[in-house]
Design a protein around this motif. Structure first.
Motif, PDB file in Angstrom:
ATOM      1  N   GLU A 182       1.042  -1.099   0.064  1.00 32.24           N
ATOM      2  CA  GLU A 182      -0.184  -0.016  -0.127  1.00 32.24           C
ATOM      3  C   GLU A 182       0.977   1.267   0.069  1.00 32.24           C
ATOM      4  O   GLU A 182       0.615   1.965   0.713  1.00 32.24           O
ATOM      5  CB  GLU A 182      -0.971   0.021   1.208  1.00 32.24           C
ATOM      6  CG  GLU A 182      -1.919  -1.180   1.292  1.00 32.24           C
ATOM      7  CD  GLU A 182      -2.893  -1.117   2.311  1.00 32.24           C
ATOM      8  OE1 GLU A 182      -2.871  -0.029   3.124  1.00 32.24           O
ATOM      9  OE2 GLU A 182      -3.784  -2.315   2.567  1.00 32.24           O
ATOM     10  N   GLU A 198       5.604   0.714   6.029  1.00 27.99           N
ATOM     11  CA  GLU A 198       4.945  -0.602   5.693  1.00 27.99           C
ATOM     12  C   GLU A 198       6.166  -1.555   5.290  1.00 27.99           C
ATOM     13  O   GLU A 198       5.899  -2.965   5.245  1.00 27.99           O
ATOM     14  CB  GLU A 198       4.238  -0.268   4.388  1.00 27.99           C
ATOM     15  CG  GLU A 198       3.247   0.705   4.408  1.00 27.99           C
ATOM     16  CD  GLU A 198       3.485   2.059   4.189  1.00 27.99           C
ATOM     17  OE1 GLU A 198       5.021   2.384   3.905  1.00 27.99           O
ATOM     18  OE2 GLU A 198       2.837   2.887   3.934  1.00 27.99           O
ATOM     19  N   GLN A 225       1.236  -6.846   9.455  1.00 32.42           N
ATOM     20  CA  GLN A 225      -0.169  -6.451   8.846  1.00 32.42           C
ATOM     21  C   GLN A 225       0.282  -5.151   8.336  1.00 32.42           C
ATOM     22  O   GLN A 225       1.005  -4.411   8.807  1.00 32.42           O
ATOM     23  CB  GLN A 225      -0.933  -6.311  10.172  1.00 32.42           C
ATOM     24  CG  GLN A 225      -2.562  -5.997   9.786  1.00 32.42           C
ATOM     25  CD  GLN A 225      -3.385  -5.910  10.923  1.00 32.42           C
ATOM     26  OE1 GLN A 225      -2.987  -6.571  12.128  1.00 32.42           O
ATOM     27  NE2 GLN A 225      -4.437  -5.470  10.571  1.00 32.42           N
ATOM     28  N   GLY A 227      -1.985  -2.112   7.089  1.00 34.10           N
ATOM     29  CA  GLY A 227      -3.585  -1.657   7.060  1.00 34.10           C
ATOM     30  C   GLY A 227      -4.483  -2.700   7.577  1.00 34.10           C
ATOM     31  O   GLY A 227      -4.098  -3.166   8.526  1.00 34.10           O
ATOM     32  N   LYS A 228      -5.372  -3.196   6.881  1.00 36.90           N
ATOM     33  CA  LYS A 228      -6.346  -4.252   7.040  1.00 36.90           C
ATOM     34  C   LYS A 228      -5.857  -5.633   6.557  1.00 36.90           C
ATOM     35  O   LYS A 228      -6.560  -6.706   6.863  1.00 36.90           O
ATOM     36  CB  LYS A 228      -7.948  -4.126   6.694  1.00 36.90           C
ATOM     37  CG  LYS A 228      -8.186  -2.684   7.365  1.00 36.90           C
ATOM     38  CD  LYS A 228      -9.972  -2.558   7.055  1.00 36.90           C
ATOM     39  CE  LYS A 228     -10.643  -1.551   7.934  1.00 36.90           C
ATOM     40  NZ  LYS A 228     -11.761  -1.348   7.110  1.00 36.90           N
ATOM     41  N   SER A 229      -4.829  -5.774   5.830  1.00 36.91           N
ATOM     42  CA  SER A 229      -4.138  -6.791   5.248  1.00 36.91           C
ATOM     43  C   SER A 229      -3.307  -7.362   6.120  1.00 36.91           C
ATOM     44  O   SER A 229      -2.423  -6.899   6.564  1.00 36.91           O
ATOM     45  CB  SER A 229      -3.713  -6.654   3.999  1.00 36.91           C
ATOM     46  OG  SER A 229      -4.834  -6.037   2.968  1.00 36.91           O
ATOM     47  N   PHE A 230      -3.079  -8.732   6.133  1.00 33.63           N
ATOM     48  CA  PHE A 230      -1.876  -9.648   6.592  1.00 33.63           C
ATOM     49  C   PHE A 230      -1.150 -10.044   5.429  1.00 33.63           C
ATOM     50  O   PHE A 230      -1.804 -10.774   4.422  1.00 33.63           O
ATOM     51  CB  PHE A 230      -2.591 -10.723   7.672  1.00 33.63           C
ATOM     52  CG  PHE A 230      -3.023 -10.498   8.654  1.00 33.63           C
ATOM     53  CD1 PHE A 230      -2.424 -10.164   9.870  1.00 33.63           C
ATOM     54  CD2 PHE A 230      -4.469 -10.136   8.667  1.00 33.63           C
ATOM     55  CE1 PHE A 230      -3.144  -9.807  11.063  1.00 33.63           C
ATOM     56  CE2 PHE A 230      -5.143  -9.780   9.965  1.00 33.63           C
ATOM     57  CZ  PHE A 230      -4.509  -9.553  10.985  1.00 33.63           C
ATOM     58  N   ASN A 254      -0.260 -12.161   0.274  1.00 35.35           N
ATOM     59  CA  ASN A 254      -1.356 -11.904   1.038  1.00 35.35           C
ATOM     60  C   ASN A 254      -2.196 -12.965   1.579  1.00 35.35           C
ATOM     61  O   ASN A 254      -2.698 -13.857   0.890  1.00 35.35           O
ATOM     62  CB  ASN A 254      -2.302 -10.836   0.078  1.00 35.35           C
ATOM     63  CG  ASN A 254      -3.550 -10.456   1.095  1.00 35.35           C
ATOM     64  OD1 ASN A 254      -3.947 -10.725   1.968  1.00 35.35           O
ATOM     65  ND2 ASN A 254      -4.203  -9.285   0.309  1.00 35.35           N
ATOM     66  N   THR A 256      -4.561 -12.632   4.097  1.00 38.06           N
ATOM     67  CA  THR A 256      -5.815 -12.196   4.923  1.00 38.06           C
ATOM     68  C   THR A 256      -6.869 -13.287   5.028  1.00 38.06           C
ATOM     69  O   THR A 256      -7.112 -13.745   6.075  1.00 38.06           O
ATOM     70  CB  THR A 256      -6.186 -10.623   4.306  1.00 38.06           C
ATOM     71  OG1 THR A 256      -5.049  -9.833   4.383  1.00 38.06           O
ATOM     72  CG2 THR A 256      -7.085 -10.473   5.217  1.00 38.06           C
ATOM     73  N   TYR A 257      -7.033 -13.793   3.560  1.00 40.10           N
ATOM     74  CA  TYR A 257      -7.938 -14.841   3.682  1.00 40.10           C
ATOM     75  C   TYR A 257      -7.710 -15.909   4.391  1.00 40.10           C
ATOM     76  O   TYR A 257      -8.904 -16.752   5.096  1.00 40.10           O
ATOM     77  CB  TYR A 257      -8.263 -15.026   2.153  1.00 40.10           C
ATOM     78  CG  TYR A 257      -7.525 -15.979   1.621  1.00 40.10           C
ATOM     79  CD1 TYR A 257      -7.480 -17.241   1.342  1.00 40.10           C
ATOM     80  CD2 TYR A 257      -6.156 -15.363   1.012  1.00 40.10           C
ATOM     81  CE1 TYR A 257      -6.537 -18.376   0.708  1.00 40.10           C
ATOM     82  CE2 TYR A 257      -5.357 -16.117   0.608  1.00 40.10           C
ATOM     83  CZ  TYR A 257      -5.385 -17.556   0.599  1.00 40.10           C
ATOM     84  OH  TYR A 257      -4.401 -18.327  -0.347  1.00 40.10           O
ATOM     85  N   LYS A 259      -6.148 -16.121   7.323  1.00 37.04           N
ATOM     86  CA  LYS A 259      -6.257 -15.644   8.690  1.00 37.04           C
ATOM     87  C   LYS A 259      -7.604 -15.532   9.100  1.00 37.04           C
ATOM     88  O   LYS A 259      -8.272 -16.138   9.871  1.00 37.04           O
ATOM     89  CB  LYS A 259      -5.630 -14.189   8.760  1.00 37.04           C
ATOM     90  CG  LYS A 259      -4.307 -14.045   8.926  1.00 37.04           C
ATOM     91  CD  LYS A 259      -3.529 -14.935  10.389  1.00 37.04           C
ATOM     92  CE  LYS A 259      -1.945 -14.307  10.335  1.00 37.04           C
ATOM     93  NZ  LYS A 259      -1.410 -15.236  11.394  1.00 37.04           N
ATOM     94  N   GLU A 260      -8.454 -15.231   8.185  1.00 35.49           N
ATOM     95  CA  GLU A 260      -9.941 -14.966   8.194  1.00 35.49           C
ATOM     96  C   GLU A 260     -10.337 -16.513   8.304  1.00 35.49           C
ATOM     97  O   GLU A 260     -11.190 -16.786   9.308  1.00 35.49           O
ATOM     98  CB  GLU A 260     -10.671 -14.184   7.052  1.00 35.49           C
ATOM     99  CG  GLU A 260     -10.220 -13.036   7.108  1.00 35.49           C
ATOM    100  CD  GLU A 260     -10.825 -12.197   5.902  1.00 35.49           C
ATOM    101  OE1 GLU A 260     -11.303 -13.037   4.926  1.00 35.49           O
ATOM    102  OE2 GLU A 260     -10.726 -10.942   5.960  1.00 35.49           O
TER     103      GLU A 260
END
Length: 492
Positions: A182, A198, A225, A227-230, A254, A256-257, A259-260
């Motif tokens: 980002e 970052e 991390q 922002g909102k992304s891992f 990425n 993030t998914y 982790k979710e």
């Protein structure tokens, strides 16, 4: 090359031609002769010679004309001029027209051999230089092509790629890396990693490589991390020919998914496990009420049914606890309290809880521990669960009359705990998956042994959470040995 060299002697004097042939042939060189310039040029048209001995003054076509035409017909041929007019002017003129050297008449055999050998060495060096030039040109073309191909591949990758030098300056990056981090910039090349908050993790990794603080595999993986992304950064050092660190190459993913999904799974397991506990407690209370006679007198047959129900409820409770442990391990919360721990009393306590089962199966259990063992930093409850799982497995998978050995000792800064049995063993193909969740070995020998396939994964998770390792050594039909290595407690 010199032993296989081909030489042509062009001279109108028979004695010179014969003398050169006799002297040079003895050196192993191939010698051809021509009595005038035209014959020499005709021979040169048919084949190439490595070296030419050329008389300057001949009837018909003279040496200077032959020299000029040789440069056109066979420019790689080394020309040594033979002249009876050894003036500076003629030598200089011959050199201007392409001659390499000259030798005056009369000359001695040694003079001839030395001059010819020097000329052939010159040709050999020229050929080697040309070969290296061609190789270098091919290498440059290959490198250019490879760089273009590499850049195309990198910029088409969905994962981010960042290559930095030893100072942390970005040499190459793709658009995916800029997007994942980002960063509001079109190109990171020339930028310093430390200048972007970052990319601080990447700058730290590069610094660790320079300090040689990296694992034997040569790679470092970090999750952070933005922002909102891992993101997951997998970095490896770029080493020079002498082993020095030139920089680092990092691949960004990425996650993030992931982790979710992991959090959803953890929340689901925790919720289901909690929701199952309440009805189990209620059913158990009702069974206890029936067993106590509050609902009337029960028969022997009814008692057996209730006992079997109680056993199944206990298995279900164990499964729920195991599921909760797995969710805690995956969430990183399995360790509740670390403290200095003496493992010997703990092992003895766990063994005591299985004493009746050991006697029932006619097993021999041996405990080998020294009088004094160093302490480890560990969670007491976790270590009890580890030992209970391993000892319980050893008991369950060892036939009646077998032996179980539990030992512990210190080795190279680690506390080693081993549980060895003379049980049914584990086949090589099953050993690769024995620590996978819900995996159970399918065999006629263990068909009647109940289990969830979560015991060993829990053991592995607990040990790794304590920065330790677990190993398996097993042979089918002979038994198994589980070896745990845990770091010793730091001394003040």
């Amino acid at each position: 090359m010199q032993n296989q060299a081909s030489i042509i002697v062009i001279d109108d004097e028979q004695i010179i031609r014969d003398g050169c042939t006799r002297i040079l042939s003895k050196e192993g060189w191939e010698v051809a002769t021509a009595e005038n310039g035209q014959q020499g040029l005709d021979a040169l048209q048919k084949r190439e010679f490595d070296l030419m001995l050329l008389d300057l003054i001949m009837p018909g076509i003279g040496g200077f004309e032959v020299l000029e035409k040789t440069a056109e017909i066979s420019p790689d041929t080394i020309v040594v001029v033979i002249t009876g007019y050894a003036t500076v002017e003629s030598a200089v003129e011959a050199m201007k027209k392409g001659a390499y050297d000259f030798i005056p008449k009369p000359f001695t055999p040694d003079q001839l051999r030395i001059t010819v050998r020097r000329g052939l060495e010159r040709k050999s060096l020229a050929e080697e230089a040309m070969r290296l030039k061609i190789e270098r040109a091919n290498d440059l073309r290959a490198i250019t092509t490879e760089r273009s191909r590499l850049r195309t591949i990198i910029h088409c990758m969905a994962d981010g790629v960042i290559i930095a030098d030893s100072n942390g300056q970005v040499v190459l990056s793709n658009s995916a890396a800029i997007r994942l981090l980002e960063i509001e910039k079109n190109n990171l090349a020339g930028s310093m990693l430390k200048d972007y908050k970052e990319a601080q993790v990447l700058a730290e990794i590069t610094s660790e490589f320079l300090d040689n603080v990296f694992p034997p595999s040569g790679a470092i993986t970090r999750e952070f991390q933005v922002g909102k992304s891992f993101l997951r950064a997998s970095s490896a050092p770029v080493q020079g020919t002498e082993g020095n660190i030139l920089g680092s190459i990092t691949v960004l993913q990425n996650i993030t998914y992931l982790k979710e999904l992991d959090q959803m799974k953890t929340d689901f397991v925790a919720m289901v496990s909690h929701e199952l506990k309440s009805p189990i407690v209620t059913v158990r209370q009702q069974l206890m009420s029936i067993m106590s006679g509050l609902a009337g007198k029960i028969t022997e047959k009814q008692k057996k049914i209730i006992d079997r129900s109680e056993e199944r409820l206990q298995e279900l409770s164990t499964l729920i606890e195991n599921l909760l442990d797995i969710s805690r391990i995956e969430a990183g919360f399995i360790i509740q309290r670390k403290e200095p721990l003496n493992i010997v009393p703990l092992i003895k306590s766990v063994l005591a809880t299985y004493e009746s089962q050991v006697k029932q199966n006619s097993l021999q259990v041996f405990l080998e521990v020294p009088d004094k063992l160093p302490m480890i930093n560990a969670d007491h409850t976790n270590m009890e669960e580890v030992m209970a799982n391993l000892i319980s497995n050893a008991i369950n998978y060892t036939p009646d009359g077998g032996k179980i050995l539990v030992r512990s000792y210190e080795k190279k800064g680690h506390l080693v705990i081993e549980v060895e049995d003379t049980g049914i063993g584990i086949a090589p193909e099953d050993q690769k998956r024995i620590f996978d969740k819900f995996y159970r070995v399918k065999s006629d020998r263990n068909r009647n042994i109940s289990g969830t396939g979560l015991g060993l994964p829990i053991v592995k998770g607990i040990i790794e959470a304590h920065l330790g390792t677990i190993e398996l050594v097993s042979k089918l039909g002979k038994g198994s040995l589980f070896r745990i290595l845990l770091p010793l407690a730091c001394k003040d």
